[in-house]
Design an enzyme around this catalytic site. Structure first.
Site, PDB file in Angstrom:
ATOM      1  N   CYS B  50     -30.879 -20.692   0.368  1.00  0.00           N
ATOM      2  CA  CYS B  50     -31.695 -19.565   0.840  1.00  0.00           C
ATOM      3  C   CYS B  50     -31.113 -18.224   0.378  1.00  0.00           C
ATOM      4  O   CYS B  50     -31.828 -17.230   0.329  1.00  0.00           O
ATOM      5  CB  CYS B  50     -31.849 -19.605   2.348  1.00  0.00           C
ATOM      6  SG  CYS B  50     -30.310 -19.790   3.205  1.00  0.00           S
ATOM      7  N   ARG B  52     -29.213 -17.839  -2.653  1.00  0.00           N
ATOM      8  CA  ARG B  52     -28.950 -17.752  -4.096  1.00  0.00           C
ATOM      9  C   ARG B  52     -29.696 -18.805  -4.889  1.00  0.00           C
ATOM     10  O   ARG B  52     -29.973 -19.906  -4.393  1.00  0.00           O
ATOM     11  CB  ARG B  52     -27.458 -17.863  -4.377  1.00  0.00           C
ATOM     12  CG  ARG B  52     -26.842 -19.219  -4.108  1.00  0.00           C
ATOM     13  CD  ARG B  52     -25.344 -19.201  -4.276  1.00  0.00           C
ATOM     14  NE  ARG B  52     -24.719 -18.354  -3.277  1.00  0.00           N
ATOM     15  CZ  ARG B  52     -24.106 -17.193  -3.552  1.00  0.00           C
ATOM     16  NH1 ARG B  52     -24.003 -16.776  -4.799  1.00  0.00           N
ATOM     17  NH2 ARG B  52     -23.584 -16.469  -2.603  1.00  0.00           N
ATOM     18  N   HIS B  99     -16.524 -16.612 -10.352  1.00  0.00           N
ATOM     19  CA  HIS B  99     -17.677 -16.445  -9.462  1.00  0.00           C
ATOM     20  C   HIS B  99     -17.973 -17.760  -8.735  1.00  0.00           C
ATOM     21  O   HIS B  99     -18.174 -17.772  -7.516  1.00  0.00           O
ATOM     22  CB  HIS B  99     -18.897 -15.992 -10.279  1.00  0.00           C
ATOM     23  CG  HIS B  99     -20.143 -15.900  -9.456  1.00  0.00           C
ATOM     24  ND1 HIS B  99     -20.360 -14.879  -8.545  1.00  0.00           N
ATOM     25  CD2 HIS B  99     -21.223 -16.714  -9.374  1.00  0.00           C
ATOM     26  CE1 HIS B  99     -21.522 -15.072  -7.947  1.00  0.00           C
ATOM     27  NE2 HIS B  99     -22.067 -16.180  -8.432  1.00  0.00           N
ATOM     28  N   THR B 115     -18.935 -22.013   5.779  1.00  0.00           N
ATOM     29  CA  THR B 115     -18.549 -23.280   5.140  1.00  0.00           C
ATOM     30  C   THR B 115     -19.737 -24.064   4.578  1.00  0.00           C
ATOM     31  O   THR B 115     -19.547 -24.966   3.771  1.00  0.00           O
ATOM     32  CB  THR B 115     -17.825 -24.178   6.156  1.00  0.00           C
ATOM     33  OG1 THR B 115     -18.647 -24.258   7.312  1.00  0.00           O
ATOM     34  CG2 THR B 115     -16.477 -23.617   6.533  1.00  0.00           C
ATOM     35  N   GLY B 189     -31.386 -17.755  33.476  1.00  0.00           N
ATOM     36  CA  GLY B 189     -32.267 -16.784  32.826  1.00  0.00           C
ATOM     37  C   GLY B 189     -32.659 -17.304  31.457  1.00  0.00           C
ATOM     38  O   GLY B 189     -31.793 -17.511  30.611  1.00  0.00           O
ATOM     39  N   MET B 193     -31.430 -14.669  24.073  1.00  0.00           N
ATOM     40  CA  MET B 193     -29.996 -14.706  23.801  1.00  0.00           C
ATOM     41  C   MET B 193     -29.332 -15.940  24.417  1.00  0.00           C
ATOM     42  O   MET B 193     -28.496 -16.586  23.798  1.00  0.00           O
ATOM     43  CB  MET B 193     -29.318 -13.452  24.359  1.00  0.00           C
ATOM     44  CG  MET B 193     -29.445 -12.243  23.466  1.00  0.00           C
ATOM     45  SD  MET B 193     -28.615 -12.495  21.896  1.00  0.00           S
ATOM     46  CE  MET B 193     -26.941 -12.085  22.348  1.00  0.00           C
ATOM     47  N   SER B 194     -29.736 -16.260  25.652  1.00  0.00           N
ATOM     48  CA  SER B 194     -29.117 -17.432  26.279  1.00  0.00           C
ATOM     49  C   SER B 194     -29.563 -18.700  25.559  1.00  0.00           C
ATOM     50  O   SER B 194     -28.793 -19.656  25.426  1.00  0.00           O
ATOM     51  CB  SER B 194     -29.425 -17.499  27.773  1.00  0.00           C
ATOM     52  OG  SER B 194     -30.770 -17.271  28.009  1.00  0.00           O
TER      53      SER B 194
END
Lengths: 282, 343
Positions: B50, B52, B99, B115, B189, B193-194
C-alpha cells in the site's frame, strides 16, 4: 584434567610453584568462576545499554562454564575435607553462590526470564568476593576428617540450597520492583523492554519462596536425626528464618499484602537471613 | 551486470496514484513476465504494497534507457502515464541495494521501523523466485537484504517501542501479563478509540472481551464486532473483578471509575494486577487510582508520550542503521554489484 592440575600443583617444587602459580588450585578456581560470572554481568549489561540485548546462549554458556568451575572448586575442597565443603564462612558463601546459580539455571531457562542472570550475577560475585577476603577464605586442610555424618551434611546442604532459593527470590523481587516502578511512573528505559513481565516475576518469586521454605523445613527436620545434636543457636536461627518466611507467605495468602510490599520484604528478609550465614558451617 | 531500483512510495506519490499503480497478487506473475521482456532486463522482483510499488531489476548491461522502457511498460499495464509528475525514483547499483536494505529494515516505511514490510518484500521475492524471474544477482542481493534486515532489528533499537496508542497499550499489557492469551479485556464506552485499542489487544490473543456502555444497544453492536459479550453499564464493577485490562472511553463529564470503586474491586482480585487505559477526555478514571498497588493506570497523554518517545528513539537509530547498512553492503555484495562506484 583436574587431577592433573592438582598433581602438577602438588608435585612441583614449592618455590617454583609460587613463582608461576601464586594461587592454590582452589583459589584459582574461585577466581576464575568469579571472573566468569562478572564477565557475564558485564557482557549482558553492555548489551542492554547498547540496545543489543537478546536472550542468547552465549551468556548462558558463560554462566554454565562458571558453574562447572565452581563445582570443581567445591569438589577440590570437598575432597580435601573428606566431607561437604561448608566448614567455614568462605565455603558457605561459595556454596550459597553455587545454590543461587543452580536455581537460576533451573528457573531462568524454564520460565525464560530474561535478565534474571544479569541481576543474579552481582550478588553471586559479591558472595564470592567476600569469600576470597583474607580471614574468610581458609586454606585447605592437610588431612580429611575421619568421620562424617551424612545426616549433618544433608542438614547443612539443604539449608544452603534453601538460602540459595531465598537469594534468587530476592533478585526476582528487585527486578519486580524495578519493572513496577517503570510501569507506575510511566517511564521507559532500555531495561524496561527486556525485563520479564511483572506477573511472571512475581510467580517466580513466590515459587522460589515456597521451595526455600520447604527445603529449610526439611533441613531442620533432618537435624533431629543427627547422631550428635545440632547446636541450639544454629537451630534457633534456622527456625527464626523459617518462621519469618512462613509468616510472609501466610500474610500474602490471608491478608493479601500487595505484590510490591512482598517484594520489599523478600529483599529485606534475605539481607537478614544472609547475615546468619556464618552460623551454617558444620 | 547492473542493478536497478525503479519505483514510487508514500513520500513521492499520493495514495490516489499508488492505488492505481498497485498490482494485485494475481497480476504479479504476468507483470514480471512483461518486465522481463524489456531489452537488457535479466531478472525482476516486483514489490507492491500500500505504500510502494518498486521494481528491482538485474540488467545484462548498464543500459541507460532501460528506465524509460520499464516506465512505458508500466504505463501500459496500469493505464497511467508514469513519465509525468516526477513521482518515480530510480537508483542504480550500490544506491539501489542500499535502498532495498533500508526498505527491508523498515527505514523507508511510513511508520519507521515497522516489521510488516520485511514479510511483504520476502513474499514478493518468493513469488519472483518461483516464477523464475530471479537469477544469481537478485538472489544474492535479496538474501543479503533479509540478513541485513534481521541484523539491524536485533542490533539496533529501530523496532523498539510502540509508536501508536493501540500498540503502546499492547506493549504495556505484555510487560504486565506477558502472554495476553489468559487476559480478559473490558471496554467501558463503545467509542472509536476504545474499539481500536481493544482490537489491538484482541489481535494479540486476549482471551475474552466484555463491552459495557450506557446505551446497551451500542454495547451489543460493538460486542458482536469483537466477538465478545455485552453487559449493562450498572454491572461493570461486578465483572471488572475478573478482567485484566479495562479500556475506558466514555463521554461522561466526570470520573466514571473512582478510587473507591477500585479499592473494592482490588480487594476481590486476590492480588492480580489490573491494567487501566483511560483514553477519554475529560478523563474517565480518577488519576489517584494509580496509587493503588497492582493497578497500573495510563491516560491518553501517558500513552501518547510513550508513543512519541518510541518514535523519537527510532529516529535516533537511523544514523546507526545507515552505518551498518554501508558496512554490510560492502561485505555482502562486493563482486555482485559495483559497491564503490556510487559513493
Amino acid at each position: 584434567m583436574l587431577y592433573y592440575l592438582i598433581f602438577a600443583a602438588r608435585s612441583v617444587n614449592s618455590q617454583t610453584y609460587h613463582l608461576f602459580m601464586p594461587l592454590t588450585i582452589d583459589q584459582l578456581l574461585l577466581l576464575v568462576s568469579t571472573l566468569l560470572f562478572a564477565g557475564n554481568f558485564g557482557l549482558v549489561l553492555w548489551m542492554v545499554k547498547t540496545n543489543r540485548y537478546r536472550d542468547s546462549r552465549v551468556g548462558l554458556l558463560v554462566v554454565s562454564f562458571g558453574f562447572v568451575v565452581q563445582m570443581a572448586l567445591l569438589w577440590v575442597r570437598g575432597e580435601a575435607h573428606g566431607r561437604c565443603p561448608i566448614t567455614n564462612s568462605g565455603e558457605v558463601l561459595v556454596f550459597l553462590a553455587w545454590a543461587m546459580i543452580i536455581w537460576y539455571l533451573l528457573f531462568g531457562s524454564s520460565y525464560r526470564l530474561s535478565l534474571l542472570g544479569m541481576c543474579t550475577m552481582p550478588l553471586v560475585v559479591l558472595l564470592q568476593v567476600l569469600a576470597m577476603l583474607p580471614g574468610v577464605y581458609q586454606t585447605l586442610p592437610s588431612e580429611p576428617v575421619k568421620q562424617v555424618s551424612a545426616v549433618v551434611e544433608l542438614h547443612a546442604a539443604t539449608a544452603i540450597m534453601a538460602y540459595g532459593a531465598f537469594g534468587l527470590a530476592a533478585v526476582a523481587a528487585g527486578m519486580f520492583l524495578l519493572q513496577n516502578r517503570h510501569l507506575k511512573l510511566h517511564q521507559t528505559s532500555p531495561t524496561f523492554f527486556v525485563l520479564p513481565p511483572i506477573t511472571k516475576l512475581f510467580t517466580t518469586l513466590m515459587r522460589l519462596l515456597i521451595i526455600g521454605v520447604l527445603l529449610l523445613a526439611v533441613s531442620l527436620g533432618v537435624s533431629y536425626l543427627a547422631p550428635t545434636p545440632v547446636p541450639g543457636d544454629k537451630l534457633a536461627i534456622g527456625y527464626a528464618v523459617l518462621i519469618l518466611y512462613v509468616l510472609l507467605l501466610g500474610c500474602r495468602k490471608v491478608l493479601g499484602i500487595s505484590q510490591s510490599a512482598m517484594a520489599w520484604i523478600v529483599m529485606g528478609l534475605f539481607v537478614l537471613a544472609a547475615g546468619s550465614i556464618g552460623f551454617m558451617t558444620v | 551486470m547492473s542493478f536497478l531500483c525503479l519505483g514510487i512510495n508514500h513520500r513521492t506519490a499520493h495514495v490516489d496514484l499508488r492505488e492505481r499503480l498497485a498490482f494485485a497478487e494475481k497480476d504479479v506473475e504476468l507483470a514480471l513476465q512483461q518486465f522481463r521482456d524489456v531489452d537488457s532486463v535479466n531478472e525482476v522482483v516486483l514489490v507492491s504494497t500500500c505504500n510502494r510499488v518498486e521494481l528491482y531489476v538485474g540488467l545484462e548491461n548498464p543500459n541507460e534507457g532501460v528506465e524509460k522502457a520499464l516506465l512505458d511498460r508500466m504505463s501500459i499495464m496500469r493505464d497511467v502515464d508514469c513519465h509525468h509528475g516526477g513521482h518515480f525514483y530510480s537508483m542504480r547499483n550500490a544506491d539501489a541495494a542500499k535502498h532495498l536494505f533500508e526498505v527491508v529494515a523498515g527505514l523507508d516505511s511510513m511508520v519507521l521501523g515497522e516489521t510488516e514490510i520485511f514479510g511483504q518484500v520476502k513474499e514478493s521475492y518468493r513469488r519472483a523466485l518461483e516464477g523464475g524471474s530471479t537469477g544469481r544477482q537478485l538472489n544474492k542481493i535479496f538474501q543479503a537484504s533479509f540478513s541485513v534486515g534481521k541484523r539491524l532489528r536485533s542490533r539496533t533499537g529501530i523496532q523498539r517501542g510502540a509508536t501508536s496508542i493501540g500498540s503502546v497499550a499492547v506493549e504495556l499489557a505484555e510487560r504486565i501479563f506477558g502472554d495476553l492469551k489468559k487476559s480478559g479485556v473490558m471496554i467501558l464506552g463503545a467509542g472509536e478509540m476504545s474499539r481500536v485499542t481493544a482490537k489491538s489487544l484482541v489481535s494479540r490473543g486476549a482471551k475474552s472481551v466484555v463491552v459495557s456502555n450506557r446505551s446497551y444497544d451500542r454495547a451489543v453492536e460493538l460486542a458482536e464486532e469483537m466477538h465478545g459479550e455485552a453487559i449493562r453499564f450498572d454491572d461493570w464493577q461486578k465483572r471488572a473483578v475478573d478482567m485484566d485490562v479495562i479500556v475506558s472511553s466514555t463521554s461522561a463529564p466526570h470520573h466514571v471509575v473512582t478510587k473507591a470503586d477500585m479499592i473494592e474491586i482490588r480487594k476481590k482480585r486476590h492480588g492480580r494486577p489490573l491494567f487501566l487505559i483511560d483514553i477519554a477526555v475529560p478523563r474517565d478514571i480518577d488519576p489517584d487510582v494509580n496509587d493503588l498497588d497492582e493497578i497500573y493506570l495510563y491516560d491518553i497523554d501517558a500513552l501518547e508520550s510513550l508513543a512519541a518517545e518510541a518514535r523519537f528513539a527510532r529516529e535516533a537509530q537511523i544514523a546507526e542503521c545507515r552505518v551498518l547498512i554501508e558496512k554490510e553492503l560492502r561485505q555482502r555484495l562486493n563482486g555482485v554489484i559495483d559497491v564503490g562506484n556510487d559513493e
